[in-house]
Design a protein around this motif. Structure first.
Motif, PDB file in Angstrom:
ATOM      1  N   PRO A 129       0.822  -1.225   0.000  1.00 42.76           N
ATOM      2  CA  PRO A 129       0.000   0.000   0.000  1.00 42.76           C
ATOM      3  C   PRO A 129       0.850   1.268   0.000  1.00 42.76           C
ATOM      4  N   GLU A 130       2.002   1.218   0.633  1.00 47.39           N
ATOM      5  CA  GLU A 130       2.860   2.402   0.678  1.00 47.39           C
ATOM      6  C   GLU A 130       3.521   2.708  -0.664  1.00 47.39           C
ATOM      7  N   ASP A 131       3.363   1.846  -1.647  1.00 47.97           N
ATOM      8  CA  ASP A 131       3.842   2.138  -3.000  1.00 47.97           C
ATOM      9  C   ASP A 131       2.834   2.987  -3.783  1.00 47.97           C
ATOM     10  N   THR A 132       1.677   3.214  -3.199  1.00 45.71           N
ATOM     11  CA  THR A 132       0.652   4.018  -3.861  1.00 45.71           C
ATOM     12  C   THR A 132       1.152   5.441  -4.079  1.00 45.71           C
ATOM     13  N   ALA A 133       1.112   5.883  -5.321  1.00 42.79           N
ATOM     14  CA  ALA A 133       1.604   7.216  -5.676  1.00 42.79           C
ATOM     15  C   ALA A 133       1.372   7.449  -7.166  1.00 42.79           C
ATOM     16  N   VAL A 134       1.605   8.678  -7.576  1.00 42.29           N
ATOM     17  CA  VAL A 134       1.718   8.964  -9.004  1.00 42.29           C
ATOM     18  C   VAL A 134       3.174   8.742  -9.393  1.00 42.29           C
ATOM     19  N   TYR A 135       3.384   7.945 -10.417  1.00 47.10           N
ATOM     20  CA  TYR A 135       4.730   7.618 -10.872  1.00 47.10           C
ATOM     21  C   TYR A 135       5.052   8.431 -12.128  1.00 47.10           C
ATOM     22  N   TYR A 136       6.194   9.085 -12.088  1.00 50.18           N
ATOM     23  CA  TYR A 136       6.615   9.965 -13.176  1.00 50.18           C
ATOM     24  C   TYR A 136       7.887   9.435 -13.827  1.00 50.18           C
TER      25      TYR A 136
END
Length: 118
Positions: free
Chosen positions: A87-94
């Motif tokens: 869950p802590e990998d949740t993010a917007v990836y650029y």
């Protein structure tokens, strides 16, 4: 001006996998340092992984052993294989493209959302 374009984000359950792709339309893609960054709400943007023109890689400590960055210079594309997602990998990836002759002005993609949730 390089315009990276990301794809492959989405919703995945904890423990699952996703592969992100980033295509960059530039004639000398093989010379660029390519990177993946991520930014969660109200947090800073962090480098997740990078790969040099020679194939050397660098990873954020929390993703080592789970994420793999790779590049296909024939397709002008860089990938981020993400396994054992948390869950802590949740993010917007650029996606980030850094020219070897202008390291001060890298190009950014528009971002792709990765959500890890049950």
């Amino acid at each position: 001006q390089v315009q990276p374009v990301e794809s492959g984000g989405g919703l995945v359950q904890p423990g699952g996998s996703l592969t992100l792709s980033c295509a960059a339309s530039v004639s000398v893609f093989s010379l660029y340092i390519m990177g993946w960054y991520r930014q969660a709400p109200e947090k800073q943007r962090d480098l997740v992984a990078s790969i040099t023109s020679g194939g050397s890689t660098n990873y954020l400590g929390s993703v080592k052993g789970r994420f793999t960055i790779s590049r296909d210079n024939a397709k002008n594309t860089v990938y981020l294989q993400m396994n054992s997602l948390k869950p802590e990998d949740t993010a917007v990836y650029y996606c980030n493209a850094e020219s070897p002759i202008d390291t001060l002005h890298p190009s950014w993609g528009q971002g792709t959302q990765v959500t890890v949730s049950s």
